[in-house]
Design an enzyme around this catalytic site. Structure first.
Site, short mmCIF file in Angstrom:
data_model
loop_
_atom_site.label_atom_id
_atom_site.label_comp_id
_atom_site.label_asym_id
_atom_site.label_seq_id
_atom_site.Cartn_x
_atom_site.Cartn_y
_atom_site.Cartn_z
N GLU A 5 0.85 -1.19 0.00
CA GLU A 5 0.00 0.00 0.00
C GLU A 5 0.89 1.24 0.00
O GLU A 5 1.99 1.24 0.56
CB GLU A 5 -0.86 -0.02 1.26
N LYS A 71 -9.61 0.95 -1.70
CA LYS A 71 -9.74 0.47 -0.33
C LYS A 71 -11.11 0.80 0.24
O LYS A 71 -11.55 1.96 0.24
CB LYS A 71 -8.65 1.12 0.53
N CYS A 107 -4.62 -3.20 3.72
CA CYS A 107 -4.31 -2.84 5.09
C CYS A 107 -5.48 -3.08 6.06
O CYS A 107 -5.77 -4.22 6.40
CB CYS A 107 -3.82 -1.40 5.15
#
Length: 229
Positions: A5, A71, A107
């Site tokens: 990321e 995300k 994440c």
């Protein structure tokens, strides 16, 4: 090849001035590298979002594949508020490469099992998690626990790629921004580590046999046995 990321620019720095569309120059250079080397690349970048914010995007590009994932779960936790600068995605994304289906996550997404099982139900045999994991007491242990749990939840391989710990190269953290702790790993569908790195920047080359997923699911059919409430 999987990069973390925020490979485009680490958190703790301005994101708006580097954000660009998926047909912009940064993504174009990544595509050129993938094309020249004949490989697929997954890398974290930032694309324009709504209301002056950006989107935390994974670019996937290479021979026979060109897609992206924004995300979904934003990191509003442990004193950091990602939603102030980042616009959340809405949709899971899977892609196929050479007959293997991959799911994508970023994440904080790793704390939400439903995304991983949704990818698995869409055919994913491998879930890729790109991260810039926040440091702190117990955080490395949580990362290890979560990537193993998500492999077990979804009976997929989990390829968990995290930013290296800046402390290991003599660079301090950027305030409260999550700048990585390393500990990249590849986890098999029964939760065991195929490879596990430590905090410093490293590269691992790993062979994965996707037929293992079918073998595991025949013995441990958690996806088939699941009930929805």
């Amino acid at each position: 090849m999987v990069f973390p990321e925020a490979a485009m620019r680490a958190f703790g720095h301005s994101l708006r001035d580097v954000a660009e569309p998926l047909d912009g120059p940064w993504a174009g250079e990544v595509r050129a590298i993938a094309r020249d080397l004949g490989i697929a690349i997954v890398a974290g970048m930032f694309t324009p979002g709504k209301d002056g914010r950006v989107r935390n995007t994974l670019l996937v590009t290479g021979p026979g594949v060109d897609t992206s994932y924004d995300k979904v779960h934003l990191f509003d936790a442990f004193g950091f508020t990602e939603s102030k600068t980042v616009d959340a995605g809405e949709t899971p994304v899977t892609f196929e490469l050479n007959g293997t289906v991959f799911g994508l996550a970023t994440c904080y997404d790793v704390r939400f099992p439903a995304l991983f099982t949704a990818n698995a139900r869409a055919g994913a045999q491998v879930n890729i998690v790109c991260a810039s994991w926040g440091a702190g007491e117990g955080k490395a242990e949580q990362w290890d626990l979560l990537v193993r749990a998500r492999a077990l939840d979804s009976t997929t391989f989990v390829v968990a790629c995290g930013q290296g710990d800046p402390e290991t190269i003599g660079a301090g953290p950027a305030g409260s921004a999550p700048t990585g702790i390393g500990h990249s790993a590849v986890i098999d569908p029964l939760g065991s580590a195929v490879v596990a790195l430590d905090g410093k920047p490293e590269l691992a080359v790993v062979d994965i046999d996707p037929s293992v997923v079918d073998e595991v699911r025949s013995k441990l059919p958690v996806l088939a046995n699941a009930r929805h409430f």
